[in-house]
Design an enzyme around this catalytic site. Structure first.
Site, mmCIF file in Angstrom:
data_model
loop_
_atom_site.group_PDB
_atom_site.id
_atom_site.type_symbol
_atom_site.label_atom_id
_atom_site.label_comp_id
_atom_site.label_asym_id
_atom_site.label_seq_id
_atom_site.Cartn_x
_atom_site.Cartn_y
_atom_site.Cartn_z
ATOM 1 N N ASN A 161 0.663 -1.129 -0.011
ATOM 2 C CA ASN A 161 -0.007 0.014 -0.051
ATOM 3 C C ASN A 161 0.911 1.301 -0.075
ATOM 4 O O ASN A 161 2.102 1.222 0.503
ATOM 5 C CB ASN A 161 -0.830 -0.060 1.270
ATOM 6 N N ASN A 203 -13.325 -0.112 -10.690
ATOM 7 C CA ASN A 203 -14.426 0.234 -11.588
ATOM 8 C C ASN A 203 -13.934 1.220 -12.590
ATOM 9 O O ASN A 203 -14.629 2.475 -12.929
ATOM 10 C CB ASN A 203 -15.686 0.870 -10.963
ATOM 11 N N SER A 249 -17.149 -7.532 -8.745
ATOM 12 C CA SER A 249 -18.414 -7.359 -8.158
ATOM 13 C C SER A 249 -18.834 -8.095 -6.943
ATOM 14 O O SER A 249 -18.433 -9.260 -6.687
ATOM 15 C CB SER A 249 -19.752 -7.434 -9.228
ATOM 16 N N LYS A 268 -18.575 -5.077 -16.845
ATOM 17 C CA LYS A 268 -18.637 -4.504 -15.161
ATOM 18 C C LYS A 268 -19.690 -3.303 -15.399
ATOM 19 O O LYS A 268 -20.742 -3.112 -14.347
ATOM 20 C CB LYS A 268 -17.535 -4.309 -14.761
ATOM 21 N N HIS A 287 -23.170 -4.198 -15.969
ATOM 22 C CA HIS A 287 -23.536 -4.842 -14.775
ATOM 23 C C HIS A 287 -24.143 -3.740 -13.821
ATOM 24 O O HIS A 287 -25.185 -3.772 -13.228
ATOM 25 C CB HIS A 287 -22.519 -5.630 -13.907
ATOM 26 N N ASN A 288 -23.031 -2.757 -13.579
ATOM 27 C CA ASN A 288 -23.521 -1.692 -12.807
ATOM 28 C C ASN A 288 -24.842 -0.696 -13.158
ATOM 29 O O ASN A 288 -25.745 -0.294 -12.488
ATOM 30 C CB ASN A 288 -22.396 -0.765 -12.555
ATOM 31 N N GLU A 306 -27.670 -2.716 -12.428
ATOM 32 C CA GLU A 306 -27.825 -2.546 -11.089
ATOM 33 C C GLU A 306 -28.565 -1.295 -10.660
ATOM 34 O O GLU A 306 -29.443 -1.516 -9.745
ATOM 35 C CB GLU A 306 -26.387 -2.647 -10.282
ATOM 36 N N TYR A 307 -28.282 -0.162 -11.301
ATOM 37 C CA TYR A 307 -28.896 0.945 -11.106
ATOM 38 C C TYR A 307 -30.679 0.749 -11.377
ATOM 39 O O TYR A 307 -31.427 1.185 -10.554
ATOM 40 C CB TYR A 307 -28.477 2.067 -11.897
ATOM 41 N N LYS A 320 -21.691 6.924 -8.388
ATOM 42 C CA LYS A 320 -20.007 7.200 -8.483
ATOM 43 C C LYS A 320 -19.470 7.215 -10.189
ATOM 44 O O LYS A 320 -18.364 7.724 -10.728
ATOM 45 C CB LYS A 320 -19.253 6.181 -7.976
ATOM 46 N N ARG A 331 -31.683 9.157 -9.953
ATOM 47 C CA ARG A 331 -30.990 9.932 -8.877
ATOM 48 C C ARG A 331 -30.461 11.115 -8.953
ATOM 49 O O ARG A 331 -30.487 11.820 -8.102
ATOM 50 C CB ARG A 331 -29.532 8.717 -8.877
HETATM 51 C C1 6PG Z 1 -20.168 -3.731 -7.265
HETATM 52 C C2 6PG Z 1 -20.880 -2.530 -7.161
HETATM 53 C C3 6PG Z 1 -19.929 -1.617 -6.939
HETATM 54 C C4 6PG Z 1 -20.079 -0.158 -6.932
HETATM 55 C C5 6PG Z 1 -21.384 0.350 -6.139
HETATM 56 C C6 6PG Z 1 -21.538 1.855 -6.005
HETATM 57 O O1 6PG Z 1 -20.800 -4.459 -8.174
HETATM 58 O O2 6PG Z 1 -20.100 -4.473 -6.380
HETATM 59 O O3 6PG Z 1 -21.387 -2.144 -8.568
HETATM 60 O O4 6PG Z 1 -18.743 -1.824 -7.865
HETATM 61 O O5 6PG Z 1 -19.169 0.561 -6.629
HETATM 62 O O6 6PG Z 1 -22.548 -0.235 -6.579
HETATM 63 O O7 6PG Z 1 -21.806 2.380 -7.056
HETATM 64 P P1 6PG Z 1 -22.592 3.847 -6.996
HETATM 65 O O8 6PG Z 1 -21.995 4.835 -5.993
HETATM 66 O O9 6PG Z 1 -22.505 4.392 -8.445
HETATM 67 O O10 6PG Z 1 -23.962 3.596 -6.654
#
Ligand code: 6PG
Length: 473
Positions: free
Chosen positions: A32, A102, A128, A182, A185-186, A189-190, A260, A287
């Site tokens: 680190n 990410n 993820s 990925k 995927h996100n 997720e949204y 993010k 959002r």
């Molecule tokens: C995962 C998530 C992760 C992501 C969060 C937050 O697959 O483990 O997608 O990678 O950082 O979901 O995303 P937001 O802050 O954009 O909601």
């Protein structure tokens, strides 16, 4: 002793990934930027396996067996480039840098090309599952060369989640393919989260249920076809009571959702690829709307309908149907985007394999994904998941309820952008004729942009300002 793999960047994701590797018997070098974190990791978790702490990049690289496998777990963007600049000069041809953040897939493509010239494999890898996933088994989406996967795949598969004995990790495709997948995927997720949020909002404000009661509804849903991690945690969050006020937790949290960037990228990329992903886009916009506090404050007093809650006992079931149907649409759109990205960049992504590795470990893990796997197994070339037998039947069964829910939302003034756009997408796809013909006529009228005809090949223009005869363009 040399380490089989190394992790640099020991914030919570990096630390847990390193522990996961060590727990699986892989000696892991850890580094680190500030070495306090390295020390803390070894002090706290040293008993879990073999950690080789390194204070400097040089020592870190020296401690790795060759070809070197170096996993970078730092913030996406500038910090990733900084770490690459620091470590790449210390590496030799054949070594691998794995970026588990990410990252934007375009950055990954650039970095991969740069490092390839220097003989170093750059493996942009989607990971993820959050903190828990990193420790106990995430879903892993590695891009990069097939050659790098030979050296990395077994390790990554070993620490990934497993469903029915199958690892939730597969080589997605070259260069940026892993980070692209990925990203989508996100985006999904949204969309999933937004649809769940709308379901909650309708149960609360249309059906008049209390958060604890809604938690029970979600618990019930989680025993059926909607069974998934996100539904499960929704019930947990809704059932939670705030300790300091005694009120439902959901009522004391500021209602402004943050993000993010990966959801936004999914939509930006879809626009570039020409893929309609309204479900994901509305989730990102929802959002965004929530965060515009001043705008919302200014508009708060605007008139709405004279609300009467629906007392119908069947309403929760109708919402379940709307949720399932809308979810199918969101996934159909996300998979369409992966298909388009794969074609654009020549990645040759196996869509069924993506559904397979998302069945466990990741945030969108769900029983439902096995259905998607099966759909692509039945027809790898299916133009959309919506026409798969199972999904077509499910949406067919759900559609009356779905329409009722969208209508109820509109009638009672409860915003349901995710449900509404999903239904509009479904109706657009199945429509015999779309009003796009009129749009074409307007474009031709004001800008001579031309149109095609249903009955003849070629492009045409009507002399709108003249005698309105049609001419070939
Ligand atoms: C995962 C998530 C992760 C992501 C969060 C937050 O697959 O483990 O997608 O990678 O950082 O979901 O995303 P937001 O802050 O954009 O909601």
């Amino acid at each position: 002793q040399k380490a089989r793999i190394g992790v640099t960047g020991l914030a919570v994701m990096g630390r847990n990934l390193a522990r996961n590797l060590a727990r699986h018997g892989h000696p892991v070098a850890v580094h680190n930027r500030t070495s306090a974190r390295t020390k803390a990791l070894v002090e706290e978790f040293g008993g879990e396996g073999t950690f080789l702490p390194a204070e400097t990049p040089e020592r870190f690289v020296e401690s790795l067996e060759r070809p070197r496998r170096l996993v970078v777990m730092v913030k996406a963007g500038g910090p990733t480039d900084a770490v690459i600049d620091e470590f790449a000069p210390l590496l030799e041809p054949g070594d691998m840098i794995v970026d588990g953040g990410n990252a934007n897939f375009a950055d990954t493509r650039r970095r991969e090309a740069d490092l390839r010239e220097r003989g170093i494999h750059f493996v942009g890898t989607g990971i993820s599952g959050g903190e828990e996933g990193a420790l106990h088994g995430p879903s892993i989406m590695p891009g990069g060369s097939a050659e790098s996967y030979e050296a990395l795949g077994p390790l990554l598969e070993d620490i990934s989640a497993k469903v029915d004995g199958t690892p939730c990790c597969v080589h997605v495709g070259p260069d940026g393919a892993g980070h692209f997948v990925k990203m989508v995927h996100n985006g999904i997720e949204y969309a999933d989260m937004q649809l769940i949020a709308e379901s909650y909002d309708l149960l609360r404000h249309a059906a008049g249920l209390a958060p604890a009661e809604i938690a029970e509804v979600f618990r019930t849903w989680n025993t059926g076809r909607l069974e998934s991690y996100l539904i499960e945690i929704t019930a947990e969050v809704l059932a939670h009571t705030d300790a300091s006020t005694g009120r439902p937790f959901v009522d004391v949290v500021l209602d402004q959702a943050e993000q993010k960037g990966t959801g936004r990228w999914t939509v930006q990329t879809a626009l570039d690829l020409g893929v309609p992903v309204g479900g994901i886009a509305e989730a990102v916009f929802a959002r965004s709307v929530s965060g515009h506090a001043a705008l919302r404050e200014a508009a708060r007093g605007l008139p709405g309908p004279s609300r009467t809650a629906v007392a119908d006992s069947g309403f929760a079931d109708a919402v379940e149907k709307a949720l399932y149907a809308s979810k199918i649409v969101a996934y159909a759109q996300g998979f369409h985007e992966i298909q388009a990205g794969s074609a654009e960049y020549g990645w040759n992504i196996d869509l069924g394999a993506m559904a397979t590795i998302w069945r466990g470990g990741c945030i969108i893990r769900a029983r439902f994904l096995d259905r998607i796997r099966a759909a692509y197994e039945a027809d790898p070339e299916t133009p959309t998941l919506l026409t798969d037998d199972h999904f077509a039947e499910a949406v067919g069964d759900a559609q009356d309820a779905w329409r009722e829910v969208v209508a109820t939302a509109a009638r009672l003034g409860v915003p349901a952008p995710g449900f509404s756009t999903a239904l509009a997408y479904y109706d657009s796809l199945r429509a015999d004729r779309l009003p796009a013909a009129l749009t074409q006529g307007q474009r031709d009228f004001f800008g001579a942009h031309t149109y095609r005809r249903t009955d003849r090949d070629g492009s045409f223009h009507t002399l709108w300002g003249g005698d309105r005869t049609e001419v070939g363009a």
